[in-house]
Design a protein around this motif. Structure first.
Motif, PDB file in Angstrom:
ATOM      1  N   LEU A  60       0.815  -1.208   0.000  1.00  0.00           N
ATOM      2  CA  LEU A  60       0.000   0.000   0.000  1.00  0.00           C
ATOM      3  C   LEU A  60       0.852   1.264   0.000  1.00  0.00           C
ATOM      4  O   LEU A  60       0.482   2.272  -0.616  1.00  0.00           O
ATOM      5  CB  LEU A  60      -0.958  -0.010   1.187  1.00  0.00           C
ATOM      6  N   LEU A  61       2.007   1.223   0.669  1.00  0.00           N
ATOM      7  CA  LEU A  61       2.927   2.353   0.600  1.00  0.00           C
ATOM      8  C   LEU A  61       3.417   2.559  -0.830  1.00  0.00           C
ATOM      9  O   LEU A  61       3.480   3.692  -1.326  1.00  0.00           O
ATOM     10  CB  LEU A  61       4.119   2.123   1.533  1.00  0.00           C
ATOM     11  N   ILE A  62       3.755   1.455  -1.495  1.00  0.00           N
ATOM     12  CA  ILE A  62       4.200   1.546  -2.891  1.00  0.00           C
ATOM     13  C   ILE A  62       3.065   2.025  -3.782  1.00  0.00           C
ATOM     14  O   ILE A  62       3.266   2.858  -4.680  1.00  0.00           O
ATOM     15  CB  ILE A  62       4.753   0.189  -3.351  1.00  0.00           C
ATOM     16  N   ALA A  63       1.856   1.521  -3.538  1.00  0.00           N
ATOM     17  CA  ALA A  63       0.700   1.964  -4.326  1.00  0.00           C
ATOM     18  C   ALA A  63       0.497   3.467  -4.180  1.00  0.00           C
ATOM     19  O   ALA A  63       0.194   4.162  -5.163  1.00  0.00           O
ATOM     20  CB  ALA A  63      -0.551   1.206  -3.884  1.00  0.00           C
ATOM     21  N   GLY A  64       0.671   3.986  -2.961  1.00  0.00           N
ATOM     22  CA  GLY A  64       0.544   5.424  -2.754  1.00  0.00           C
ATOM     23  C   GLY A  64       1.584   6.216  -3.531  1.00  0.00           C
ATOM     24  O   GLY A  64       1.293   7.297  -4.052  1.00  0.00           O
ATOM     25  N   LEU A  65       2.787   5.671  -3.633  1.00  0.00           N
ATOM     26  CA  LEU A  65       3.844   6.351  -4.386  1.00  0.00           C
ATOM     27  C   LEU A  65       3.594   6.345  -5.895  1.00  0.00           C
ATOM     28  O   LEU A  65       4.162   7.162  -6.614  1.00  0.00           O
ATOM     29  CB  LEU A  65       5.209   5.695  -4.106  1.00  0.00           C
ATOM     30  N   THR A  66       2.760   5.430  -6.371  1.00  0.00           N
ATOM     31  CA  THR A  66       2.504   5.356  -7.810  1.00  0.00           C
ATOM     32  C   THR A  66       1.476   6.377  -8.286  1.00  0.00           C
ATOM     33  O   THR A  66       1.340   6.592  -9.495  1.00  0.00           O
ATOM     34  CB  THR A  66       1.993   3.958  -8.223  1.00  0.00           C
ATOM     35  N   VAL A  67       0.762   7.014  -7.354  1.00  0.00           N
ATOM     36  CA  VAL A  67      -0.339   7.896  -7.756  1.00  0.00           C
ATOM     37  C   VAL A  67       0.151   9.038  -8.640  1.00  0.00           C
ATOM     38  O   VAL A  67      -0.405   9.301  -9.714  1.00  0.00           O
ATOM     39  CB  VAL A  67      -1.073   8.438  -6.515  1.00  0.00           C
ATOM     40  N   THR A  68       1.192   9.730  -8.208  1.00  0.00           N
ATOM     41  CA  THR A  68       1.706  10.866  -8.992  1.00  0.00           C
ATOM     42  C   THR A  68       2.316  10.421 -10.313  1.00  0.00           C
ATOM     43  O   THR A  68       2.002  10.999 -11.369  1.00  0.00           O
ATOM     44  CB  THR A  68       2.710  11.677  -8.164  1.00  0.00           C
ATOM     45  N   PRO A  69       3.195   9.398 -10.354  1.00  0.00           N
ATOM     46  CA  PRO A  69       3.728   8.959 -11.651  1.00  0.00           C
ATOM     47  C   PRO A  69       2.649   8.484 -12.621  1.00  0.00           C
ATOM     48  O   PRO A  69       2.756   8.718 -13.832  1.00  0.00           O
ATOM     49  CB  PRO A  69       4.671   7.814 -11.270  1.00  0.00           C
ATOM     50  N   PHE A  81      -7.987   8.557  -4.182  1.00  0.00           N
ATOM     51  CA  PHE A  81      -7.760   7.338  -3.409  1.00  0.00           C
ATOM     52  C   PHE A  81      -6.455   7.380  -2.606  1.00  0.00           C
ATOM     53  O   PHE A  81      -6.160   6.450  -1.866  1.00  0.00           O
ATOM     54  CB  PHE A  81      -7.726   6.119  -4.331  1.00  0.00           C
ATOM     55  N   ARG A  82      -5.667   8.456  -2.766  1.00  0.00           N
ATOM     56  CA  ARG A  82      -4.348   8.474  -2.128  1.00  0.00           C
ATOM     57  C   ARG A  82      -4.458   8.478  -0.602  1.00  0.00           C
ATOM     58  O   ARG A  82      -3.682   7.832   0.093  1.00  0.00           O
ATOM     59  CB  ARG A  82      -3.532   9.669  -2.617  1.00  0.00           C
ATOM     60  N   ARG A  83      -5.433   9.215  -0.062  1.00  0.00           N
ATOM     61  CA  ARG A  83      -5.614   9.230   1.390  1.00  0.00           C
ATOM     62  C   ARG A  83      -5.969   7.834   1.899  1.00  0.00           C
ATOM     63  O   ARG A  83      -5.442   7.388   2.927  1.00  0.00           O
ATOM     64  CB  ARG A  83      -6.702  10.221   1.777  1.00  0.00           C
ATOM     65  N   GLY A  86      -2.886   5.646   1.960  1.00  0.00           N
ATOM     66  CA  GLY A  86      -2.000   5.975   3.072  1.00  0.00           C
ATOM     67  C   GLY A  86      -2.536   5.509   4.406  1.00  0.00           C
ATOM     68  O   GLY A  86      -1.800   4.930   5.223  1.00  0.00           O
ATOM     69  N   LEU A  87      -3.820   5.746   4.655  1.00  0.00           N
ATOM     70  CA  LEU A  87      -4.401   5.346   5.934  1.00  0.00           C
ATOM     71  C   LEU A  87      -4.484   3.833   6.081  1.00  0.00           C
ATOM     72  O   LEU A  87      -4.277   3.289   7.177  1.00  0.00           O
ATOM     73  CB  LEU A  87      -5.791   5.967   6.093  1.00  0.00           C
ATOM     74  N   MET A  88      -4.755   3.144   4.981  1.00  0.00           N
ATOM     75  CA  MET A  88      -4.795   1.689   5.056  1.00  0.00           C
ATOM     76  C   MET A  88      -3.395   1.098   5.189  1.00  0.00           C
ATOM     77  O   MET A  88      -3.223   0.038   5.803  1.00  0.00           O
ATOM     78  CB  MET A  88      -5.528   1.116   3.847  1.00  0.00           C
ATOM     79  N   ALA A  89      -2.396   1.774   4.649  1.00  0.00           N
ATOM     80  CA  ALA A  89      -1.013   1.346   4.891  1.00  0.00           C
ATOM     81  C   ALA A  89      -0.707   1.429   6.385  1.00  0.00           C
ATOM     82  O   ALA A  89      -0.103   0.515   6.967  1.00  0.00           O
ATOM     83  CB  ALA A  89      -0.035   2.209   4.093  1.00  0.00           C
ATOM     84  N   PHE A  90      -1.137   2.520   7.027  1.00  0.00           N
ATOM     85  CA  PHE A  90      -0.936   2.653   8.475  1.00  0.00           C
ATOM     86  C   PHE A  90      -1.699   1.578   9.235  1.00  0.00           C
ATOM     87  O   PHE A  90      -1.199   1.039  10.236  1.00  0.00           O
ATOM     88  CB  PHE A  90      -1.385   4.040   8.943  1.00  0.00           C
ATOM     89  N   TYR A  91      -2.900   1.270   8.786  1.00  0.00           N
ATOM     90  CA  TYR A  91      -3.716   0.211   9.387  1.00  0.00           C
ATOM     91  C   TYR A  91      -2.942  -1.107   9.426  1.00  0.00           C
ATOM     92  O   TYR A  91      -2.884  -1.778  10.468  1.00  0.00           O
ATOM     93  CB  TYR A  91      -4.989   0.089   8.550  1.00  0.00           C
ATOM     94  N   TYR A  92      -2.283  -1.450   8.316  1.00  0.00           N
ATOM     95  CA  TYR A  92      -1.534  -2.710   8.277  1.00  0.00           C
ATOM     96  C   TYR A  92      -0.223  -2.619   9.061  1.00  0.00           C
ATOM     97  O   TYR A  92       0.203  -3.599   9.680  1.00  0.00           O
ATOM     98  CB  TYR A  92      -1.301  -3.134   6.826  1.00  0.00           C
ATOM     99  N   VAL A  93       0.408  -1.459   9.045  1.00  0.00           N
ATOM    100  CA  VAL A  93       1.613  -1.283   9.863  1.00  0.00           C
ATOM    101  C   VAL A  93       1.264  -1.421  11.342  1.00  0.00           C
ATOM    102  O   VAL A  93       1.979  -2.081  12.109  1.00  0.00           O
ATOM    103  CB  VAL A  93       2.264   0.093   9.587  1.00  0.00           C
ATOM    104  N   ALA A  94       0.149  -0.803  11.751  1.00  0.00           N
ATOM    105  CA  ALA A  94      -0.269  -0.884  13.153  1.00  0.00           C
ATOM    106  C   ALA A  94      -0.605  -2.316  13.550  1.00  0.00           C
ATOM    107  O   ALA A  94      -0.246  -2.778  14.650  1.00  0.00           O
ATOM    108  CB  ALA A  94      -1.474   0.028  13.388  1.00  0.00           C
ATOM    109  N   VAL A 186      10.520   1.036  -4.618  1.00  0.00           N
ATOM    110  CA  VAL A 186      10.417   2.302  -3.881  1.00  0.00           C
ATOM    111  C   VAL A 186      11.420   3.312  -4.419  1.00  0.00           C
ATOM    112  O   VAL A 186      11.072   4.478  -4.686  1.00  0.00           O
ATOM    113  CB  VAL A 186      10.643   2.062  -2.369  1.00  0.00           C
ATOM    114  N   ALA A 187      12.674   2.879  -4.596  1.00  0.00           N
ATOM    115  CA  ALA A 187      13.707   3.797  -5.091  1.00  0.00           C
ATOM    116  C   ALA A 187      13.362   4.318  -6.485  1.00  0.00           C
ATOM    117  O   ALA A 187      13.528   5.510  -6.775  1.00  0.00           O
ATOM    118  CB  ALA A 187      15.061   3.084  -5.109  1.00  0.00           C
ATOM    119  N   GLY A 188      12.874   3.432  -7.355  1.00  0.00           N
ATOM    120  CA  GLY A 188      12.513   3.850  -8.709  1.00  0.00           C
ATOM    121  C   GLY A 188      11.388   4.871  -8.715  1.00  0.00           C
ATOM    122  O   GLY A 188      11.434   5.865  -9.445  1.00  0.00           O
ATOM    123  N   LEU A 189      10.365   4.652  -7.878  1.00  0.00           N
ATOM    124  CA  LEU A 189       9.237   5.590  -7.819  1.00  0.00           C
ATOM    125  C   LEU A 189       9.669   6.938  -7.247  1.00  0.00           C
ATOM    126  O   LEU A 189       9.169   7.987  -7.673  1.00  0.00           O
ATOM    127  CB  LEU A 189       8.113   4.996  -6.971  1.00  0.00           C
TER     128      LEU A 189
END
Length: 204
Positions: A60-69, A81-83, A86-94, A186-189
């Protein structure tokens, strides 16, 4: 100019409500818990659950980074959908962190010792702490209150994604392909966001 024009998808994407994205992305977590309880995650269900929750967070973090490209190079607008990403990425991290704290380690003194002595846990905890101000300001009121500073604050997302990928690389002993692929993604994005690269593309 978009390298690949997929803007025809935008009218269909606008019809997808954000709440549906939250609902769909939340479903894997209870399913993984069910698998863990019923033996579907193998002989070490707690470790497997930690891993799967962490992988979902990284996806989900990577998916969030793909929004702008995607918007810049393919004309696909996923900003609404970016918010949610991000929030669901935090949900899984938590959930990943809670599984480690409550089901794996359990002993308070051991938790602090692991954070201090195990570099991959230190890196992962740093990523989690960086997410806290992002989550706290992921609402319309905070955007209005912070103004231009909101965008600057939310660049912490880049650091979170890098720390998450590095956490995975360090967690696996030796150089293994899967975590390195995530780090490369991640680095490429992030490289696609460099100002110099944008200028070159603008005048090409």
């Amino acid at each position: 100019m978009a390298l690949l024009d997929l803007s025809a998808l935008n009218p269909h994407l606008r019809r997808v409500p954000a709440w549906l994205v939250y609902g769909v992305l939340a479903l894997p977590a209870p399913w993984l818990l069910y698998l863990g309880v019923t033996g579907g995650l193998g002989v070490e269900p707690i470790k497997a659950l930690e891993h799967e929750l962490g992988i979902w967070a990284l996806w989900l973090l990577i998916a969030g980074l793909t929004v702008t490209p995607l918007r810049r190079h393919a004309g696909v607008n996923l900003l609404k959908f970016r918010r949610a990403l991000g929030l669901m990425a935090f949900y899984y991290v938590a959930l990943h962190l809670a599984t480690w704290l409550l089901l794996d380690v359990q002993i308070l003194s051991q938790i602090w010792a692991d954070i201090v002595k195990r570099p991959y846990i230190t890196v992962g905890m740093a990523g989690f702490l960086l997410m806290l101000p992002l989550v706290a300001t992921s609402n319309s009121r905070a955007i209005r209150a912070l103004g231009p500073r909101w965008r600057a604050l939310h660049r912490l997302t880049y650091g979170v994604a890098l720390l998450g990928a590095l956490h995975f690389v360090m967690l696996r002993k030796g150089l293994q392909v899967e975590p390195l692929l995530y780090m490369c993604a991640v680095a490429g994005l992030l490289l696609l966001r460099l100002p110099g690269r944008r200028r070159v593309q603008r005048f090409a």
